[in-house]
Motif scaffolding. Sequence first.
Motif, mmCIF file in Angstrom:
data_model
loop_
_atom_site.group_PDB
_atom_site.id
_atom_site.type_symbol
_atom_site.label_atom_id
_atom_site.label_comp_id
_atom_site.label_asym_id
_atom_site.label_seq_id
_atom_site.Cartn_x
_atom_site.Cartn_y
_atom_site.Cartn_z
ATOM 1 N N UNK A 163 0.855 -1.420 -0.092
ATOM 2 C CA UNK A 163 0.106 0.090 0.096
ATOM 3 C C UNK A 163 1.110 1.412 0.130
ATOM 4 N N UNK A 164 1.921 1.087 1.159
ATOM 5 C CA UNK A 164 2.817 2.120 1.315
ATOM 6 C C UNK A 164 3.085 2.745 -0.728
ATOM 7 N N UNK A 165 3.913 1.537 -1.610
ATOM 8 C CA UNK A 165 4.228 1.404 -3.018
ATOM 9 C C UNK A 165 3.640 2.209 -3.748
ATOM 10 N N UNK A 166 1.976 1.501 -3.657
ATOM 11 C CA UNK A 166 0.722 2.050 -4.350
ATOM 12 C C UNK A 166 0.566 3.249 -3.649
ATOM 13 N N UNK A 167 0.603 4.156 -2.779
ATOM 14 C CA UNK A 167 0.105 5.548 -2.186
ATOM 15 C C UNK A 167 1.635 5.798 -2.987
ATOM 16 N N UNK A 168 2.666 6.114 -2.957
ATOM 17 C CA UNK A 168 3.923 6.777 -3.979
ATOM 18 C C UNK A 168 3.898 6.301 -5.269
ATOM 19 N N UNK A 169 3.210 5.838 -6.191
ATOM 20 C CA UNK A 169 3.243 5.841 -6.914
ATOM 21 C C UNK A 169 1.772 6.272 -8.121
#
Length: 229
Positions: A163-169
Motif C-alpha cells: 500500500x505504501x508503494x501504491x501511495x508513492x506510485x
Amino acid sequence: MPGDQTETEDRTTAADAQARDVAQLSDYARAHAEALEVLRGRPDMSDLVVRSMVPGWLATRYLWSMEASGAVMLLAGVLSWLANPGPWFLHAVDLLLLVLGGATMVRVWHEVRHRRAEAMRLREHGPDECDTLVDSGVVFHARPWWRRLLGLLFDLAVVALPVVVAVRAWTVGDPGQKLFSVLAVACVLLGSALMVHWARTGWQWRRAFLWEFDLDLPPVRQEWQVLLR
C-alpha cells in the motif's frame, strides 16, 4: 456467627474449585506429554513412500489455495517492481513479495511430501489415538506467544508495505505505475485470503484419505479425554 460461617463456606468452596482446576491442569499436562511421546514414537515413513500405495490427489486436493497463493504473491512481487517509482529502498517490498511467493511454493512441496509420508503410515500401521485428537482439533505444537506476535506483525507488513508503494506510485508515478500498484495490492490481498482458506481446509485431506481407505479412528483413552475439553 452466621456471617462468619457463610464466609468460611465461601472460602472453602473457592479453595475446592481452585484445587480442581490445578488437578485438571495437571491431568492435561500429563495427557499432553503422553500424547507427544506417542507422536515421537511414530515410524518415519518419509523415505519409504510407495507411490502406488498413496492416491495421486494428495498432491492437489485441499492444496490448490496454497499453490494459488504462492503464484499470486509472485505475481504481486513482479507488479510491485513494475509499479515501484523508488526510492531504491522501497524495492525491498518487491523482494519481500517474491521471497514470500517462492517460500510458499516450497512449502507446497514440503506439504505434499509430508502428506505422502503420513498416508503411508496410516496405510501400513493404521491410525492411532493422536490421529483422533488431531481430527478433533487438538494442537500439539502451538507456537509460543512471541512467534505468534512476530507472525502477526509480518502479515501486517506484507499487506501494508505494498500500500505504501501504491501511495508513492499514485503520488509521483505515471499511469502505468498507478495501475500496476493497484493490481499488486489486489494480488497481495487475494494471496492472503487464499492462505487463510488453506489454513481452514488443508487439514481435511486426512479425513478424506481415511474415508477412501475405510480406516477408522480409534477411541481416545480415558486419561486423554481432558485434551478434548
